[in-house]
Scaffold this motif. Sequence first.
Motif, PDB file in Angstrom:
ATOM      1  N   ARG A   2       3.328  20.025 -15.339  1.00  0.00           N
ATOM      2  CA  ARG A   2       2.832  20.898 -14.276  1.00  0.00           C
ATOM      3  C   ARG A   2       2.377  22.251 -14.780  1.00  0.00           C
ATOM      4  NH1 ARG A   2       5.177  21.109  -8.433  1.00  0.00           N
ATOM      5  NH2 ARG A   2       4.127  19.246  -7.724  1.00  0.00           N
TER       6      ARG A   2
ATOM      7  N   ASP B  41       9.248  22.217  -4.047  1.00  0.00           N
ATOM      8  CA  ASP B  41       9.100  21.100  -4.995  1.00  0.00           C
ATOM      9  C   ASP B  41       8.880  21.607  -6.403  1.00  0.00           C
ATOM     10  OD1 ASP B  41       6.697  22.129  -4.205  1.00  0.00           O
ATOM     11  OD2 ASP B  41       5.611  20.239  -4.343  1.00  0.00           O
TER      12      ASP B  41
ATOM     13  N   GLU C  63      10.471  10.865   6.280  1.00  0.00           N
ATOM     14  CA  GLU C  63      11.777  10.227   6.424  1.00  0.00           C
ATOM     15  C   GLU C  63      12.275  10.268   7.873  1.00  0.00           C
ATOM     16  OE1 GLU C  63      13.502  10.369   1.883  1.00  0.00           O
ATOM     17  OE2 GLU C  63      14.578  11.446   3.444  1.00  0.00           O
ATOM     18  N   GLU C  64      11.951  11.317   8.623  1.00  0.00           N
ATOM     19  CA  GLU C  64      12.364  11.355  10.038  1.00  0.00           C
ATOM     20  C   GLU C  64      11.734  10.220  10.836  1.00  0.00           C
ATOM     21  OE1 GLU C  64      12.235  14.971  12.293  1.00  0.00           O
ATOM     22  OE2 GLU C  64      13.391  16.115  10.842  1.00  0.00           O
TER      23      GLU C  64
ATOM     24  N   SER D  59       7.747  23.852  14.634  1.00  0.00           N
ATOM     25  CA  SER D  59       9.064  23.334  14.259  1.00  0.00           C
ATOM     26  C   SER D  59       9.027  22.902  12.805  1.00  0.00           C
ATOM     27  CB  SER D  59       9.466  22.146  15.138  1.00  0.00           C
ATOM     28  OG  SER D  59       8.695  21.009  14.830  1.00  0.00           O
ATOM     29  N   HIS D  60      10.179  22.483  12.283  1.00  0.00           N
ATOM     30  CA  HIS D  60      10.262  22.017  10.898  1.00  0.00           C
ATOM     31  C   HIS D  60       9.811  23.082   9.914  1.00  0.00           C
ATOM     32  CE1 HIS D  60      10.469  18.316  13.239  1.00  0.00           C
ATOM     33  NE2 HIS D  60      11.003  17.717  12.211  1.00  0.00           N
TER      34      HIS D  60
ATOM     35  N   ASN E  36       4.031  20.252  12.874  1.00  0.00           N
ATOM     36  CA  ASN E  36       4.693  19.374  11.922  1.00  0.00           C
ATOM     37  C   ASN E  36       5.115  18.020  12.478  1.00  0.00           C
ATOM     38  OD1 ASN E  36       4.470  20.919   9.588  1.00  0.00           O
ATOM     39  ND2 ASN E  36       6.134  22.261  10.229  1.00  0.00           N
TER      40      ASN E  36
ATOM     41  N   ASN F  87       6.586  14.898  -3.620  1.00  0.00           N
ATOM     42  CA  ASN F  87       7.591  15.843  -4.094  1.00  0.00           C
ATOM     43  C   ASN F  87       7.850  16.942  -3.074  1.00  0.00           C
ATOM     44  OD1 ASN F  87       8.182  14.947  -6.808  1.00  0.00           O
ATOM     45  ND2 ASN F  87       6.070  15.524  -7.323  1.00  0.00           N
ATOM     46  N   ASN F  88       6.898  17.207  -2.225  1.00  0.00           N
ATOM     47  CA  ASN F  88       7.011  18.334  -1.298  1.00  0.00           C
ATOM     48  C   ASN F  88       8.105  18.071  -0.267  1.00  0.00           C
ATOM     49  OD1 ASN F  88       6.163  19.546   1.477  1.00  0.00           O
ATOM     50  ND2 ASN F  88       5.221  20.832  -0.089  1.00  0.00           N
ATOM     51  N   PRO F  89       9.069  19.003  -0.127  1.00  0.00           N
ATOM     52  CA  PRO F  89      10.214  18.761   0.750  1.00  0.00           C
ATOM     53  C   PRO F  89       9.832  18.552   2.220  1.00  0.00           C
ATOM     54  CG  PRO F  89      10.626  20.649  -0.681  1.00  0.00           C
ATOM     55  CD  PRO F  89       9.202  20.263  -0.882  1.00  0.00           C
ATOM     56  N   LEU F  90       8.830  19.293   2.707  1.00  0.00           N
ATOM     57  CA  LEU F  90       8.429  19.108   4.107  1.00  0.00           C
ATOM     58  C   LEU F  90       7.811  17.729   4.310  1.00  0.00           C
ATOM     59  CD1 LEU F  90       8.030  20.118   6.973  1.00  0.00           C
ATOM     60  CD2 LEU F  90       5.898  21.202   6.230  1.00  0.00           C
TER      61      LEU F  90
ATOM     62  N   ARG G 188       0.839  -1.206   0.000  1.00  0.00           N
ATOM     63  CA  ARG G 188       0.000   0.000   0.000  1.00  0.00           C
ATOM     64  C   ARG G 188       0.872   1.254   0.000  1.00  0.00           C
ATOM     65  NH1 ARG G 188      -2.262  -2.324   4.426  1.00  0.00           N
ATOM     66  NH2 ARG G 188      -3.787  -3.890   3.778  1.00  0.00           N
TER      67      ARG G 188
ATOM     68  N   ARG H 291      16.363  20.959   4.288  1.00  0.00           N
ATOM     69  CA  ARG H 291      15.312  20.226   3.573  1.00  0.00           C
ATOM     70  C   ARG H 291      13.968  20.943   3.645  1.00  0.00           C
ATOM     71  NH1 ARG H 291      16.198  13.891   3.757  1.00  0.00           N
ATOM     72  NH2 ARG H 291      14.600  14.158   2.165  1.00  0.00           N
ATOM     73  N   VAL H 292      13.616  21.449   4.816  1.00  0.00           N
ATOM     74  CA  VAL H 292      12.311  22.131   4.877  1.00  0.00           C
ATOM     75  C   VAL H 292      12.356  23.462   4.138  1.00  0.00           C
ATOM     76  CG1 VAL H 292      11.667  20.982   7.022  1.00  0.00           C
ATOM     77  CG2 VAL H 292      12.691  23.270   7.119  1.00  0.00           C
TER      78      VAL H 292
ATOM     79  N   ILE I 201       8.377  15.074   2.571  1.00  0.00           N
ATOM     80  CA  ILE I 201       9.474  14.102   2.495  1.00  0.00           C
ATOM     81  C   ILE I 201      10.245  14.050   3.817  1.00  0.00           C
ATOM     82  CG2 ILE I 201      11.674  13.602   1.342  1.00  0.00           C
ATOM     83  CD1 ILE I 201      10.471  14.860  -1.213  1.00  0.00           C
ATOM     84  N   GLU I 202      10.609  15.232   4.331  1.00  0.00           N
ATOM     85  CA  GLU I 202      11.388  15.282   5.567  1.00  0.00           C
ATOM     86  C   GLU I 202      10.617  14.642   6.729  1.00  0.00           C
ATOM     87  OE1 GLU I 202      14.382  15.979   6.260  1.00  0.00           O
ATOM     88  OE2 GLU I 202      14.421  16.341   8.419  1.00  0.00           O
ATOM     89  N   LEU I 203       9.323  14.973   6.853  1.00  0.00           N
ATOM     90  CA  LEU I 203       8.555  14.467   7.988  1.00  0.00           C
ATOM     91  C   LEU I 203       8.430  12.949   7.936  1.00  0.00           C
ATOM     92  CD1 LEU I 203       5.788  17.216   8.286  1.00  0.00           C
ATOM     93  CD2 LEU I 203       7.840  16.932   9.693  1.00  0.00           C
TER      94      LEU I 203
END
Lengths: 170, 170, 170, 170, 170, 170
Positions: A124, E170, A110-111, E43-44, A81, A101-104, A5, E165-166, A106-108
């Motif tokens: 786009r 994108d 991946e953490e 944060s973030h 966040n 694609n959004n960096p935030l 999923r 990263r944040v 992705i970061e959240l």
Amino acid sequence: MNMKRAFYIGRFQPFHLGHHSVITSIAKEVDELIIGIGSAQTSHEVNNPFTAGERVMMIRHALEDIDVHFYALPIDDIQQNPIWVSYVTSRTPPFDTVYANNPLVIELFEETGVMVKQPPMYHRNEYSGTEIRRRMLEGEEWKHLVPNAVADVIEEINGVRRLRRVAGTD
Amino acid sequence: MNMKRAFYIGRFQPFHLGHHSVITSIAKEVDELIIGIGSAQTSHEVNNPFTAGERVMMIRHALEDIDVHFYALPIDDIQQNPIWVSYVTSRTPPFDTVYANNPLVIELFEETGVMVKQPPMYHRNEYSGTEIRRRMLEGEEWKHLVPNAVADVIEEINGVRRLRRVAGTD
Amino acid sequence: MNMKRAFYIGRFQPFHLGHHSVITSIAKEVDELIIGIGSAQTSHEVNNPFTAGERVMMIRHALEDIDVHFYALPIDDIQQNPIWVSYVTSRTPPFDTVYANNPLVIELFEETGVMVKQPPMYHRNEYSGTEIRRRMLEGEEWKHLVPNAVADVIEEINGVRRLRRVAGTD
Amino acid sequence: MNMKRAFYIGRFQPFHLGHHSVITSIAKEVDELIIGIGSAQTSHEVNNPFTAGERVMMIRHALEDIDVHFYALPIDDIQQNPIWVSYVTSRTPPFDTVYANNPLVIELFEETGVMVKQPPMYHRNEYSGTEIRRRMLEGEEWKHLVPNAVADVIEEINGVRRLRRVAGTD
Amino acid sequence: MNMKRAFYIGRFQPFHLGHHSVITSIAKEVDELIIGIGSAQTSHEVNNPFTAGERVMMIRHALEDIDVHFYALPIDDIQQNPIWVSYVTSRTPPFDTVYANNPLVIELFEETGVMVKQPPMYHRNEYSGTEIRRRMLEGEEWKHLVPNAVADVIEEINGVRRLRRVAGTD
Amino acid sequence: MNMKRAFYIGRFQPFHLGHHSVITSIAKEVDELIIGIGSAQTSHEVNNPFTAGERVMMIRHALEDIDVHFYALPIDDIQQNPIWVSYVTSRTPPFDTVYANNPLVIELFEETGVMVKQPPMYHRNEYSGTEIRRRMLEGEEWKHLVPNAVADVIEEINGVRRLRRVAGTD
């Protein structure tokens, strides 16, 4: 029930052919796809005209013939966040992959140790919620940029009229 | 897109054969059915062990073969009764009929002019979330009271173990 | 108790002679008038210096001699547009007419079937909260733009001093 | 505008002759009286059938002939006791005296240095919201326990029917 | 336990040598110092990369050798100015002095009768969270602007990587 | 900064010698200890008389001589179980071990993969917040059940008087 999923999120104001193309591609790689409808609590704004329920209906009908189990589920903005990932996972079936694609985003993810993949690209510039809303406001053509079912939903809820009215000033 | 849509709400802790029977009956009268998952924000409690996302997954799989378009959508408790109906309608596709037995739900919808119907009956003593959770806690048989797909979901998420643990005391 | 009640909303930062003029006109057409004090939760800001309670007091005293029953009631921003109308109606006596110029307010009420009328006009350039706050900040005359009772309230709460202080920077 | 203002709070489910008697007595000691409508966010419950707006209307009409300026203002439960007093004072005109019997209300105001007085007594057995709601539910006489204007409001909003319905079970 | 306690607030994104210098000075005038960590829920974000817990840890270690009892405590933004002071005082030990430069903070405390002092100055151009975050983003030197212990915390939590990263798009 | 950090949570209404004994034992196994003050938002209730800030102060003084770095940090109830762990971790320094007896706390941390240990035992019958509050209410001895510093804090804030008053009825 050992399934692959994945989770994919957007605001879908409205759901357009770019979204449709991405989801069709992701669908080939997974058993089930969870589509998060972001900023779910927001509607009746120039940049967010449609309610979560209306966006659920757009997605449900636009993906009627897609060959994968999918879920379209509202995800509210929660303003904190580091809590957001567990908020998402408590409102969705379990998943092991995220397409973002959004960096935030992705970061959240991946953490917290969740694997994030780049979703397939689409045009786009051509397919964009901003552009579609601009066309609606200015009375230009927009229906060729969305699935037919989405145009039907927007007509049923009188969506263009709403967008124009909330764009007004007193 | 002129469809007959109805709304039906439950907590589905878990979704059982009684729910399945009611929904199968309602499905014959409508084009689309919106299933509201109540107390969506609640989980990991003795009376509410499963998350909204897990309950969405139960319903999605249990109704795989049903002959109607359905939506399974989380509905949070919002603690302010007169606002609840508009909260529900902003999170769901438009509907014109509600199926409900709960007197408060009936009163709140009727005060806003929505038609409320009695859903078809099922054997409430036999099929009951309370009874199923009791059986899970005491190690008795419970799988015959839910659709097979629901038993599979509960196994995937290790649901019985969770229920027993949150039922503990220190 | 079959009365004609109407609803009118503003932020009233502060209540000025323009508001007074509109309300005096509306008062001739209704039995009771509900005055909603918008953004009630906001105060001690440059654009929103006064608390809901202080604004209630301004209105109560400024309309002392008006020949209609009125209610001055705080209405918080609730950040979810489709819920806002039911929030308002749960905090106010029942009403059947809304007087509003704001396009979002008009759209939200009309989507729920409430009749919206244009309120009578007043000189928006002359009487404006923005202009009055600017004058307070710069030490210019402003009392002739508000009812005497409002000037008294602002003096009692030391309102000009507060506005100047929250407008400062460190 | 140097006035003696006092604060008195109740839930007023509904406003009855006991409340009326207390307020009439307090009115003799002050220039203005602020009536806080507690648990304002709650309605459509067996113990809290009426909305804040309906309770505002009851009080406004029941005190029409009283010889004092009064304000009837909703006060939500905010669930954090040490913040409650500043919440109240931000939603009300400034006051220097509180009339209260409730030990928590007394403690919270006294910890912030506000003077609290005992309000005059009334026959608590005879005039009681609990008793009035019980009579409404059981079809007994109740109108002699409330001001006429309150009975009119309850009739206008069909309040007894609502109370009976939310008291039901499915 | 008759102590002189003071309150000082900042966002500390991150805690730097300017903060350290101010606190060292205040510490000479008090028995205990309460350090409020503002916007604790945030944060973030590019301007608020670190969590409340991470900021608590920075302060705890950076002040290890300071000769005063101190508390480092998260303070959330609560969006309602007149309630903020009582929110702060409910989350902190009792204090009788506030050190603050921010005009809104000064006004809010003074309206409730708390004494506010100007904290000692430091070189605001040299030591600034904005400047430190800019240097982190651009790969310039920043460690000389913070206590060693803060640099260690930021390394432990991989803070520079998160900030970059944040800050992406994108 | 490679440290062994652990998390321990309680309500500490008030902090007593049983808590002190557990924490002294845990302190031997870790470099730093984070003490979460649960139900932080609650105070002025019979079962929760003290504010988060008062409880922070109790702990800070009671553990003055303990030979470990500790943090005492408020943790609010957030009413959504699957989000609670990430809420805690965003408000605290990073930790790798949890000491807990409460089954829900254990389950929630273990579902996210955090190791949970049983904290050392203490005489739960002898040292109990419930028993201490009962003694305070009935005027019996209680100071021998808490660290001296806690008794001092309770005296400074006039805590027994507050408890008795909020325990009253009107």
